[in-house]
Design a protein around this motif. Sequence first.
Motif, PDB file in Angstrom:
ATOM      1  N   LEU A 138      52.067  33.293  38.143  1.00 58.21           N
ATOM      2  CA  LEU A 138      52.537  33.108  39.705  1.00 58.21           C
ATOM      3  C   LEU A 138      52.561  34.454  40.374  1.00 58.21           C
ATOM      4  O   LEU A 138      52.768  34.907  41.508  1.00 58.21           O
ATOM      5  CB  LEU A 138      53.390  32.198  39.924  1.00 58.21           C
ATOM      6  N   ASP A 139      52.750  35.582  39.555  1.00 55.99           N
ATOM      7  CA  ASP A 139      52.896  36.868  39.804  1.00 55.99           C
ATOM      8  C   ASP A 139      51.506  37.572  40.599  1.00 55.99           C
ATOM      9  O   ASP A 139      50.552  37.078  40.277  1.00 55.99           O
ATOM     10  CB  ASP A 139      53.275  37.975  38.915  1.00 55.99           C
ATOM     11  N   TYR A 140      51.771  38.336  41.603  1.00 55.87           N
ATOM     12  CA  TYR A 140      50.785  39.191  42.247  1.00 55.87           C
ATOM     13  C   TYR A 140      50.020  40.135  41.132  1.00 55.87           C
ATOM     14  O   TYR A 140      50.695  40.562  40.420  1.00 55.87           O
ATOM     15  CB  TYR A 140      50.975  39.846  43.451  1.00 55.87           C
ATOM     16  N   SER A 141      48.693  40.140  41.100  1.00 56.79           N
ATOM     17  CA  SER A 141      48.325  41.093  40.214  1.00 56.79           C
ATOM     18  C   SER A 141      48.045  42.562  41.004  1.00 56.79           C
ATOM     19  O   SER A 141      48.121  42.478  42.104  1.00 56.79           O
ATOM     20  CB  SER A 141      46.757  40.422  39.774  1.00 56.79           C
ATOM     21  N   TYR A 142      47.691  43.369  40.337  1.00 49.32           N
ATOM     22  CA  TYR A 142      47.166  44.578  40.824  1.00 49.32           C
ATOM     23  C   TYR A 142      46.059  44.472  41.531  1.00 49.32           C
ATOM     24  O   TYR A 142      44.642  44.109  40.892  1.00 49.32           O
ATOM     25  CB  TYR A 142      47.099  45.828  39.632  1.00 49.32           C
ATOM     26  N   PRO A 143      45.769  44.754  42.745  1.00 50.47           N
ATOM     27  CA  PRO A 143      44.536  44.421  43.614  1.00 50.47           C
ATOM     28  C   PRO A 143      43.583  45.535  43.033  1.00 50.47           C
ATOM     29  O   PRO A 143      42.308  45.080  43.435  1.00 50.47           O
ATOM     30  CB  PRO A 143      44.897  44.849  45.069  1.00 50.47           C
ATOM     31  N   ARG A 150      41.663  50.178  34.946  1.00 54.14           N
ATOM     32  CA  ARG A 150      41.187  51.079  35.554  1.00 54.14           C
ATOM     33  C   ARG A 150      40.781  52.280  34.662  1.00 54.14           C
ATOM     34  O   ARG A 150      39.572  53.116  34.939  1.00 54.14           O
ATOM     35  CB  ARG A 150      42.276  51.718  36.637  1.00 54.14           C
ATOM     36  N   ALA A 151      41.511  52.568  33.575  1.00 53.70           N
ATOM     37  CA  ALA A 151      41.152  53.703  32.736  1.00 53.70           C
ATOM     38  C   ALA A 151      39.719  53.099  31.855  1.00 53.70           C
ATOM     39  O   ALA A 151      39.032  53.886  31.504  1.00 53.70           O
ATOM     40  CB  ALA A 151      42.191  53.671  31.474  1.00 53.70           C
ATOM     41  N   ALA A 152      39.731  51.857  31.394  1.00 52.66           N
ATOM     42  CA  ALA A 152      38.377  51.428  31.062  1.00 52.66           C
ATOM     43  C   ALA A 152      37.159  51.642  32.070  1.00 52.66           C
ATOM     44  O   ALA A 152      36.093  51.865  31.542  1.00 52.66           O
ATOM     45  CB  ALA A 152      38.379  49.898  30.560  1.00 52.66           C
ATOM     46  N   ALA A 153      37.391  51.317  33.182  1.00 49.88           N
ATOM     47  CA  ALA A 153      36.161  51.483  34.196  1.00 49.88           C
ATOM     48  C   ALA A 153      36.099  53.054  34.475  1.00 49.88           C
ATOM     49  O   ALA A 153      34.795  53.311  34.571  1.00 49.88           O
ATOM     50  CB  ALA A 153      36.956  50.943  35.662  1.00 49.88           C
ATOM     51  N   GLN A 154      36.912  53.837  34.154  1.00 49.02           N
ATOM     52  CA  GLN A 154      36.458  55.274  34.670  1.00 49.02           C
ATOM     53  C   GLN A 154      35.770  55.945  33.231  1.00 49.02           C
ATOM     54  O   GLN A 154      34.942  56.878  33.246  1.00 49.02           O
ATOM     55  CB  GLN A 154      37.990  56.129  34.483  1.00 49.02           C
TER      56      GLN A 154
END
Length: 155
Positions: A138-143, A150-154
């Motif tokens: 129920l927590d908000y995730s990182y938008p 992000r590291a994997a995407a880079q």
Amino acid sequence: MPVNSFGDYPMSWKPKKELLTAPKYRALADLLADDILTGKLPPHTKLPPQRELADYLDLNFSTVTRAFQHCTQKGLIYGITGRGTFASPNAAIDIAIADEKEEASYIEMGIIKPLDAFNTETFTVMEQVLRRSGISLLDYSYPMGTPYQRAAAQK
């Protein structure tokens, strides 16, 4: 005349022989469908073995098998190897996308509605997953994604 006398034999479903018109498999499938959809055969009711039903109705075994296959395709009954054939708990739920009368240019390959028979097992597994520590649904995730994402995407 049937080989065996089933007059007093305790069968869970005894369709009326006089209602079987040609084609017999279709009439038998329709009788079975009516009894399931009207509640005369409650969900998970075990149906008589096909050979006994064929003998009782004085029909060929393959005629009963064809009627059962027709009802299985419509989602009215289901079989468990070694245990028998049963009335489906979801028989009243329409699982098809198109009408049966409508000629479709596709083949339906899956059920698009949940099967009620698995609700208990699903609930149990969900409870076990939610009780594990560190899980928060129920927590908000990182938008922009987690630091790991992000590291994997880079890369």
